[in-house]
Design a protein around this motif. Structure first.
Motif, PDB file in Angstrom:
ATOM      1  N   HIS A  44       3.932   0.446   2.371  1.00  0.00           N
ATOM      2  CA  HIS A  44       3.725  -0.526   3.442  1.00  0.00           C
ATOM      3  C   HIS A  44       3.649  -1.908   2.802  1.00  0.00           C
ATOM      4  O   HIS A  44       2.704  -2.214   2.077  1.00  0.00           O
ATOM      5  CB  HIS A  44       2.436  -0.209   4.186  1.00  0.00           C
ATOM      6  N   ARG A 103      10.886   3.364   2.872  1.00  0.00           N
ATOM      7  CA  ARG A 103      11.017   4.710   2.306  1.00  0.00           C
ATOM      8  C   ARG A 103      12.377   4.824   1.635  1.00  0.00           C
ATOM      9  O   ARG A 103      13.262   4.019   1.878  1.00  0.00           O
ATOM     10  CB  ARG A 103      10.832   5.778   3.379  1.00  0.00           C
ATOM     11  N   TYR A 161       0.851  -1.180   0.000  1.00  0.00           N
ATOM     12  CA  TYR A 161       0.000   0.000   0.000  1.00  0.00           C
ATOM     13  C   TYR A 161       0.891   1.235   0.000  1.00  0.00           C
ATOM     14  O   TYR A 161       1.891   1.281   0.697  1.00  0.00           O
ATOM     15  CB  TYR A 161      -0.888   0.022   1.250  1.00  0.00           C
ATOM     16  N   LEU A 175       1.367   4.965   1.096  1.00  0.00           N
ATOM     17  CA  LEU A 175       0.846   5.910   2.069  1.00  0.00           C
ATOM     18  C   LEU A 175       0.733   7.293   1.444  1.00  0.00           C
ATOM     19  O   LEU A 175       1.509   7.637   0.550  1.00  0.00           O
ATOM     20  CB  LEU A 175       1.770   5.970   3.291  1.00  0.00           C
ATOM     21  N   LYS A 208       3.167  -5.862   3.275  1.00  0.00           N
ATOM     22  CA  LYS A 208       2.608  -6.821   4.227  1.00  0.00           C
ATOM     23  C   LYS A 208       2.721  -8.225   3.653  1.00  0.00           C
ATOM     24  O   LYS A 208       2.242  -8.486   2.557  1.00  0.00           O
ATOM     25  CB  LYS A 208       1.127  -6.514   4.482  1.00  0.00           C
ATOM     26  N   ALA A 242       5.407  -0.767  11.585  1.00  0.00           N
ATOM     27  CA  ALA A 242       4.154  -1.379  11.145  1.00  0.00           C
ATOM     28  C   ALA A 242       3.846  -2.582  12.032  1.00  0.00           C
ATOM     29  O   ALA A 242       4.747  -3.311  12.436  1.00  0.00           O
ATOM     30  CB  ALA A 242       4.276  -1.810   9.689  1.00  0.00           C
ATOM     31  N   TYR A 276       7.391  -0.670   6.742  1.00  0.00           N
ATOM     32  CA  TYR A 276       7.307   0.548   5.942  1.00  0.00           C
ATOM     33  C   TYR A 276       8.655   0.724   5.241  1.00  0.00           C
ATOM     34  O   TYR A 276       9.698   0.608   5.866  1.00  0.00           O
ATOM     35  CB  TYR A 276       7.045   1.774   6.814  1.00  0.00           C
ATOM     36  N   ILE A 306       6.028   6.553   0.899  1.00  0.00           N
ATOM     37  CA  ILE A 306       6.319   5.412   1.774  1.00  0.00           C
ATOM     38  C   ILE A 306       5.405   4.259   1.369  1.00  0.00           C
ATOM     39  O   ILE A 306       4.217   4.447   1.117  1.00  0.00           O
ATOM     40  CB  ILE A 306       6.100   5.785   3.247  1.00  0.00           C
ATOM     41  N   THR A 344       2.101  11.521   5.101  1.00  0.00           N
ATOM     42  CA  THR A 344       2.172  10.551   6.187  1.00  0.00           C
ATOM     43  C   THR A 344       3.623  10.289   6.576  1.00  0.00           C
ATOM     44  O   THR A 344       4.483  10.095   5.723  1.00  0.00           O
ATOM     45  CB  THR A 344       1.521   9.225   5.763  1.00  0.00           C
ATOM     46  N   ASN A 345       3.872  10.269   7.894  1.00  0.00           N
ATOM     47  CA  ASN A 345       5.194   9.944   8.406  1.00  0.00           C
ATOM     48  C   ASN A 345       5.001   9.046   9.634  1.00  0.00           C
ATOM     49  O   ASN A 345       4.866   9.537  10.749  1.00  0.00           O
ATOM     50  CB  ASN A 345       5.960  11.214   8.774  1.00  0.00           C
ATOM     51  N   PRO A 346       4.956   7.723   9.445  1.00  0.00           N
ATOM     52  CA  PRO A 346       4.703   6.815  10.564  1.00  0.00           C
ATOM     53  C   PRO A 346       5.716   7.010  11.687  1.00  0.00           C
ATOM     54  O   PRO A 346       6.914   7.110  11.433  1.00  0.00           O
ATOM     55  CB  PRO A 346       4.834   5.424   9.955  1.00  0.00           C
TER      56      PRO A 346
END
Length: 74
Positions: free
Chosen positions: A62, A30, A11, A13, A64, A23, A28, A60, A17-19
């Protein structure tokens, strides 16, 4: 379980967005850059690069892991 039994969902982001935490599942990523194309964050697809611009930063991503059935050829 072997690595061959997994596939990946991913996915993108939103650009702002800056986690702040890792996760819960996956990771994540970058720091990817595109050369010769750019990423449209509104529509989530690649577009033609602007003239004279060599690279674009990707948002970024994600990643999974997902368990996938491994089929054995007979």
């Amino acid at each position: 379980m072997s690595v061959d039994s997994f596939t990946w969902e991913f996915y993108f982001l939103p650009p702002d967005t800056n986690p702040q935490a890792p996760a819960k599942e996956g990771a994540y990523i970058r720091g990817f850059f595109l050369e010769g194309a750019k990423w449209d964050s509104e529509k989530n697809y690649l577009m033609e690069a602007e003239a004279m611009k060599l690279s674009y930063e990707m948002p970024i991503i994600h990643f999974k892991p997902q368990y996938a059935e491994v089929r054995v050829k007979q």
